[in-house]
Scaffold this active site. Structure first.
Site, short mmCIF file in Angstrom:
data_model
loop_
_atom_site.label_atom_id
_atom_site.label_comp_id
_atom_site.label_asym_id
_atom_site.label_seq_id
_atom_site.Cartn_x
_atom_site.Cartn_y
_atom_site.Cartn_z
N SER A 138 45.51 41.48 45.75
CA SER A 138 44.53 42.43 46.29
C SER A 138 45.02 43.02 47.60
CB SER A 138 43.20 41.70 46.53
OG SER A 138 42.32 42.48 47.31
N TYR A 163 38.10 35.33 50.06
CA TYR A 163 38.64 36.04 48.89
C TYR A 163 40.10 36.42 49.15
CZ TYR A 163 39.62 39.88 45.67
OH TYR A 163 40.20 40.71 44.75
#
Length: 341
Positions: A138, A163
């Site tokens: 990501s 995350y």
């Protein structure tokens, strides 16, 4: 040049009922002969599962070419069974607990899916060798980096959310497994993916739902934020290209590489909302622009994302090119049809 021919291959794709996963399955099934996709997804209730069922319905139209297993990659025994039964040639791991803000209050699900689940994928690839493991990372790994555009050469040691930390961990795990066990691994740092059938927890989708109800939309950092919005078709084309080429060995002997996949054109959040509203008005979904509620920056958020995709262009002759106007127009058309407005 590509060194893997995807024709006649069996490919395991985790997160197959997800946004990117379902679009990838569809592209592969329509682009390559005699390909078989084993789709794995636990259908978590992080967001409306009816959307996931709708994506699966689309894939089940391909008949025996698409096999679906409703399983959790954190279940090591079930994952082992899937590898033994189907003997995949390649693996694309897109299964993950997504969302930056959700990770602040729900850390357990990130450790479950993104750490334990990914470790299980690596172990399965170690015990049942595959030609290539491609996995989702990501743009969140860049954290609060000030230098733009973000390059894969930049240090990414300061995540600002759990995350992001789990995604950076995935990259480290994959590099170690590649070096130790000879698994060719490629990590993909996605930049704010949007489009039809997307995730309802993403800003553009939430904005649309609120605009339809006549509710004000919340815009953080008083609207002074920039995102490298990337259309789902561009993401999927990037993944498909990358699947077909294993990385060269690094200096330390790992067949490992990381790519950014982003549009390389950051847009201000206010401009993004303006284009979204125009597309929704054109489809008759809303009749006028909505009210905006400007709020301070939220924990875990970053000011800007901006992808340097020079490696992607150099290695594959490809860079994302769909404009916001084109992508959001497609989203608005889909939204109108799906919700029958």
């Amino acid at each position: 040049m590509p060194n893997i021919d995807l024709e006649n291959k069996t490919i395991l794709i985790t997160g197959a009922a997800g946004f990117i996963g379902s679009f990838l399955c569809k592209k592969l099934l329509t682009s390559f002969k005699n390909i078989k996709i084993i789709g794995v997804d636990c259908i978590s209730d992080y967001y409306d599962t009816s959307l996931k069922e709708e994506r699966l319905k689309m894939l089940k139209e391909f008949g025996s070419q698409f096999i679906f297993e409703k399983k959790d990659i954190a279940d090591k025994a079930e994952l082992e069974r899937i590898f033994v039964q189907y003997k995949p040639d390649l693996v694309v791991n897109l299964a993950a607990q997504a969302g930056v803000r959700y990770s602040i209050d729900h850390p357990d699900s990130y450790i479950h899916s993104n750490i334990i689940g990914f470790y299980n994928i690596l172990e399965s690839c170690r015990n049942h060798p595959v030609e290539h493991l491609v996995f989702a990372s990501s743009s969140s790994v860049y954290g609060s980096n000030k230098k733009v555009p973000y390059s894969t050469e930049d240090k990414v040691d300061n995540p600002v959310s759990l995350y992001a930390a789990t995604k950076k961990s995935n990259e480290l795990f994959a590099h170690a497994y590649s070096k130790l066990y000879g698994i060719p691994c490629t990590g993909l740092r996605f930049f704010t993916v949007y489009g039809p059938m997307g995730r309802p927890d993403m800003a553009y989708f939430k904005f649309t739902n609120k605009l339809v109800k006549g509710e004000p939309i919340q815009i953080y950092n008083m609207g002074d934020m920039y995102r490298d919005f990337t259309y789902v078709d561009d993401i999927v084309t990037g993944i498909t290209n990358i699947m077909q080429k294993t990385p060269c060995l690094t200096e330390d002997g790992a067949a490992y590489k990381v790519y950014n996949i982003g549009n390389s054109k950051p847009s201000s959040l206010m401009k993004f909302v303006e284009i979204l509203e125009k597309c929704l008005m054109r489809e008759g979904i809303i009749s006028e622009p909505g009210k905006k509620e400007l709020l301070p920056m939220q924990s875990g958020d970053v000011y800007q994302t901006y992808a340097d995709v020079s490696d992607l262009e150099k290695d594959f002759g490809f860079r994302p090119s769909t404009t916001l106007e084109e992508g959001l127009a497609e989203f608005a058309k889909w939204y109108k049809g799906y919700y029958k407005r």
